[in-house]
Design a protein around this motif. Sequence first.
Motif: not given
Length: 299
Positions: A50-52, A202-206, A261-262
């Motif tokens: 959710m943060f990312s 963390d769903y970091r790009e790359g 939504w969340f």
Amino acid sequence: MIAELNTLIDLIESDLADTGSTVGAEGVSHLDVESLARTLGTSEYHLRRMFSSLAGMSLSEYVRRRRMTVAAADVAAGRGLLGIAVRFGYGSAEAFGRAFHSVHGVSPSAVRRDGGPLRSQSTIRFRLTIEGSSSMDTRITDKPAFSLIGYAKRVPLIHEGENPHIREHIESLPADEHARLKSLSDAEPTGLLQVTADVDPDYREGTELTYLHGVAVGTPDSAPEDLDVIDVEAGTWAVFTTAGRFPEALQTTWAATATEWFPSNPWQLRPGPSIVAIIDRAADLSTATTELWLPIERA
């Protein structure tokens, strides 16, 4: 969720105001996010995701930027680099200098000489705004354990637009393989699926994830030996249906799960693959009706 994220921000700021030493050189490695999430009544996985999604950067990246923003004042004041490095969790002045340069684009010595330029990361505050102008077509469903079978490949995470690595992977498959996969589908979600698994928390790009082009089956026992298998635990799923330009409409819906939504519903993400089922599509895939399946649990 908004209150929980702001509590996390307050804790980060408190650590930075004290000594900065509880925030390690790798971002939040010394910040006990798991215990904090448990105290806040959520999970570390959901808190990070959710943060990312809402901040547009990973939790680790935000902490690194805030740490270097605070450190810049010490650098400009002429304090010893080794002392500053130790304060902010780095083992050497060289390691601190590399991190400093990655955020500000200049070395600490250049800042001391010229005073800048510096790139400041402001403290984030999360606020929920309910527009009420649109609704999300969502259903909640419980599913027994099932398996995803198909062709898997490790690819980099790309947040916006088409992922060329995924396109290349799909186009490398023989045409008759798509038909064969579809014939093996015997569980919901039905049809050919786009599956992402093993995503960085963390769903970091790359960062790399596992992408699987395949189908859902009740059991993998009968799956051909040449196919990859992802076993999925029994659990609850939120299914978001969307229609429009592809993949833009799908990506908009994906983002709205975090922003709308969340925060408004008593559910949180749990570890597991994310699944996209294409229900209907234009011949050139310029538009499509899709279902986005996300694994959830009660918050």
